[in-house]
Scaffold this motif. Sequence first.
Motif, mmCIF file in Angstrom:
data_model
loop_
_atom_site.group_PDB
_atom_site.id
_atom_site.type_symbol
_atom_site.label_atom_id
_atom_site.label_comp_id
_atom_site.label_asym_id
_atom_site.label_seq_id
_atom_site.Cartn_x
_atom_site.Cartn_y
_atom_site.Cartn_z
ATOM 1 N N LEU A 102 0.813 -1.226 0.000
ATOM 2 C CA LEU A 102 0.000 0.000 0.000
ATOM 3 C C LEU A 102 0.842 1.268 0.000
ATOM 4 C CD1 LEU A 102 -2.874 -0.992 2.447
ATOM 5 C CD2 LEU A 102 -2.984 -0.777 -0.045
ATOM 6 N N THR A 103 2.069 1.182 0.488
ATOM 7 C CA THR A 103 2.916 2.375 0.573
ATOM 8 C C THR A 103 4.010 2.396 -0.489
ATOM 9 O OG1 THR A 103 4.470 1.350 2.124
ATOM 10 C CG2 THR A 103 2.571 2.521 3.075
ATOM 11 N N GLY A 104 4.066 1.389 -1.316
ATOM 12 C CA GLY A 104 5.149 1.309 -2.295
ATOM 13 C C GLY A 104 6.506 1.186 -1.631
ATOM 14 N N GLY A 105 6.548 0.572 -0.455
ATOM 15 C CA GLY A 105 7.803 0.402 0.280
ATOM 16 C C GLY A 105 8.213 1.612 1.095
ATOM 17 N N ASN A 106 7.358 2.623 1.157
ATOM 18 C CA ASN A 106 7.684 3.864 1.865
ATOM 19 C C ASN A 106 7.233 3.782 3.326
ATOM 20 O OD1 ASN A 106 8.679 6.408 2.242
ATOM 21 N ND2 ASN A 106 6.973 7.448 1.236
ATOM 22 N N TRP A 107 7.906 2.937 4.085
ATOM 23 C CA TRP A 107 7.642 2.787 5.509
ATOM 24 C C TRP A 107 8.941 2.391 6.198
ATOM 25 C CZ3 TRP A 107 8.174 -1.777 8.359
ATOM 26 C CH2 TRP A 107 8.378 -2.939 7.624
ATOM 27 N N GLY A 108 8.967 2.513 7.504
ATOM 28 C CA GLY A 108 10.171 2.149 8.233
ATOM 29 C C GLY A 108 9.973 2.223 9.730
ATOM 30 N N VAL A 109 11.080 2.151 10.443
ATOM 31 C CA VAL A 109 11.062 2.130 11.905
ATOM 32 C C VAL A 109 12.070 3.150 12.414
ATOM 33 C CG1 VAL A 109 11.391 0.710 13.966
ATOM 34 C CG2 VAL A 109 10.552 -0.346 11.852
ATOM 35 N N ASP A 110 11.654 3.982 13.341
ATOM 36 C CA ASP A 110 12.544 4.910 14.027
ATOM 37 C C ASP A 110 12.688 4.448 15.470
ATOM 38 O OD1 ASP A 110 12.769 6.529 11.793
ATOM 39 O OD2 ASP A 110 11.154 7.871 12.420
ATOM 40 N N THR A 111 13.915 4.351 15.946
ATOM 41 C CA THR A 111 14.159 4.009 17.341
ATOM 42 C C THR A 111 14.007 5.274 18.174
ATOM 43 O OG1 THR A 111 15.679 2.271 16.669
ATOM 44 C CG2 THR A 111 15.830 3.027 18.952
ATOM 45 N N LEU A 112 13.256 5.174 19.243
ATOM 46 C CA LEU A 112 13.016 6.299 20.138
ATOM 47 C C LEU A 112 13.709 6.042 21.470
ATOM 48 C CD1 LEU A 112 9.193 6.644 19.465
ATOM 49 C CD2 LEU A 112 11.051 7.870 18.325
ATOM 50 N N ARG A 113 13.762 7.030 22.284
ATOM 51 C CA ARG A 113 14.377 6.860 23.618
ATOM 52 C C ARG A 113 13.678 5.756 24.390
ATOM 53 N NH1 ARG A 113 14.849 11.318 28.406
ATOM 54 N NH2 ARG A 113 16.103 10.023 29.776
ATOM 55 N N PHE A 114 12.355 5.741 24.307
ATOM 56 C CA PHE A 114 11.567 4.695 24.954
ATOM 57 C C PHE A 114 10.725 4.015 23.888
ATOM 58 C CE2 PHE A 114 12.238 7.923 28.254
ATOM 59 C CZ PHE A 114 12.903 7.143 29.181
ATOM 60 N N GLY A 115 11.257 2.995 23.272
ATOM 61 C CA GLY A 115 10.492 2.234 22.299
ATOM 62 C C GLY A 115 10.819 2.583 20.864
ATOM 63 N N LYS A 116 9.780 2.557 20.030
ATOM 64 C CA LYS A 116 9.975 2.782 18.602
ATOM 65 C C LYS A 116 8.729 3.421 18.001
ATOM 66 C CE LYS A 116 8.242 -1.747 17.237
ATOM 67 N NZ LYS A 116 7.918 -2.167 18.598
ATOM 68 N N SER A 117 8.914 3.903 16.786
ATOM 69 C CA SER A 117 7.823 4.407 15.969
ATOM 70 C C SER A 117 7.897 3.694 14.631
ATOM 71 C CB SER A 117 7.970 5.922 15.765
ATOM 72 O OG SER A 117 7.047 6.373 14.790
ATOM 73 N N VAL A 118 6.827 3.016 14.259
ATOM 74 C CA VAL A 118 6.741 2.405 12.944
ATOM 75 C C VAL A 118 5.882 3.349 12.107
ATOM 76 C CG1 VAL A 118 6.128 0.360 11.607
ATOM 77 C CG2 VAL A 118 6.884 0.107 13.976
ATOM 78 N N TRP A 119 6.416 3.808 10.980
ATOM 79 C CA TRP A 119 5.738 4.824 10.184
ATOM 80 C C TRP A 119 5.533 4.340 8.757
ATOM 81 C CZ3 TRP A 119 8.529 6.197 5.952
ATOM 82 C CH2 TRP A 119 9.908 5.992 5.998
ATOM 83 N N ALA A 120 4.551 4.968 8.108
ATOM 84 C CA ALA A 120 4.281 4.687 6.696
ATOM 85 C C ALA A 120 3.724 5.955 6.063
ATOM 86 C CB ALA A 120 3.279 3.547 6.569
ATOM 87 N N GLU A 121 4.109 6.197 4.816
ATOM 88 C CA GLU A 121 3.627 7.375 4.098
ATOM 89 C C GLU A 121 2.821 6.948 2.883
ATOM 90 O OE1 GLU A 121 7.011 9.895 3.361
ATOM 91 O OE2 GLU A 121 7.218 10.358 5.508
ATOM 92 N N LEU A 122 1.698 7.636 2.693
ATOM 93 C CA LEU A 122 0.805 7.363 1.570
ATOM 94 C C LEU A 122 0.512 8.664 0.842
ATOM 95 C CD1 LEU A 122 -0.501 5.590 4.238
ATOM 96 C CD2 LEU A 122 -1.504 4.517 2.251
ATOM 97 N N GLY A 123 0.213 8.554 -0.445
ATOM 98 C CA GLY A 123 -0.098 9.731 -1.249
ATOM 99 C C GLY A 123 1.082 10.090 -2.115
ATOM 100 N N GLY A 124 0.911 11.111 -2.922
ATOM 101 C CA GLY A 124 2.000 11.530 -3.795
ATOM 102 C C GLY A 124 2.380 10.430 -4.757
ATOM 103 N N ASP A 125 3.624 9.987 -4.718
ATOM 104 C CA ASP A 125 4.112 8.943 -5.618
ATOM 105 C C ASP A 125 3.723 7.538 -5.184
ATOM 106 O OD1 ASP A 125 5.289 10.813 -7.254
ATOM 107 O OD2 ASP A 125 7.204 10.730 -6.197
ATOM 108 N N THR A 126 3.079 7.418 -4.028
ATOM 109 C CA THR A 126 2.720 6.084 -3.523
ATOM 110 C C THR A 126 1.783 5.367 -4.475
ATOM 111 O OG1 THR A 126 2.999 6.834 -1.265
ATOM 112 C CG2 THR A 126 1.719 4.836 -1.572
ATOM 113 N N ALA A 127 0.835 6.092 -5.071
ATOM 114 C CA ALA A 127 -0.124 5.444 -5.976
ATOM 115 C C ALA A 127 0.605 4.807 -7.162
ATOM 116 C CB ALA A 127 -1.158 6.454 -6.463
ATOM 117 N N ARG A 128 1.583 5.499 -7.725
ATOM 118 C CA ARG A 128 2.360 4.927 -8.826
ATOM 119 C C ARG A 128 3.206 3.759 -8.326
ATOM 120 N NH1 ARG A 128 2.721 10.238 -10.218
ATOM 121 N NH2 ARG A 128 4.686 10.535 -9.135
ATOM 122 N N ALA A 129 3.798 3.911 -7.153
ATOM 123 C CA ALA A 129 4.667 2.860 -6.613
ATOM 124 C C ALA A 129 3.880 1.594 -6.320
ATOM 125 C CB ALA A 129 5.363 3.353 -5.349
ATOM 126 N N ARG A 130 2.600 1.721 -5.971
ATOM 127 C CA ARG A 130 1.788 0.549 -5.639
ATOM 128 C C ARG A 130 1.611 -0.376 -6.828
ATOM 129 N NH1 ARG A 130 -3.488 2.612 -3.032
ATOM 130 N NH2 ARG A 130 -4.115 0.561 -3.706
#
Length: 169
Positions: free
Chosen positions: A130-158
């Motif tokens: 759904l994101t065309g591979g535009n997602w990832g994980v950021d390490t935080l001081r306490f835990g993590k954030s898993v993020w994903a971006e949609l829109g823009g070039d994502t529709a073409r990437a899908r």
Amino acid sequence: MSAVERPGVPVCVVFAEVVGVLPASELSVVGDRGGCVLMAREARSVRRARGFVVRVLDGWGLADLADDAGLVVSELVTNAVMYAVPPAYAGVRVRVVRLAGGVRVEVHDASAAKPERHAYGRGLVVVDALTGGNWGVDTLRFGKSVWAELGGDTARARRQPPRGYGKAA
């Protein structure tokens, strides 16, 4: 659910203020550029997170991204509920950020463990597609954030086949 709007004030500042004041099991804050919701780490939070993201995107006039973003956040919250091992805090925070060409959804939990593909699950494959591979994980001081971006070039990437586990940030 409690909600607060303060135009012109960064949503995470408002979020921090409200969390310190209001003891709520589920609390959401939405502004014109971002929104976040704090909820318990439990199965019913998956549905709540999806509903929150869809409502926020509908309110921003981004209904065309709502279904995909709702599905992505459902998969990420499911991972946080099922696999995150929190050291002390058993909550999940979902954050939505409006971007120039779309939206970024983030799921924060207290576990440092990065998400993995499981033989019996397809959640990250869905996120990747759904994101065309535009997602990832950021390490935080306490835990993590898993993020994903949609829109823009994502529709073409899908239209292209998934490219793996996503990008680490």
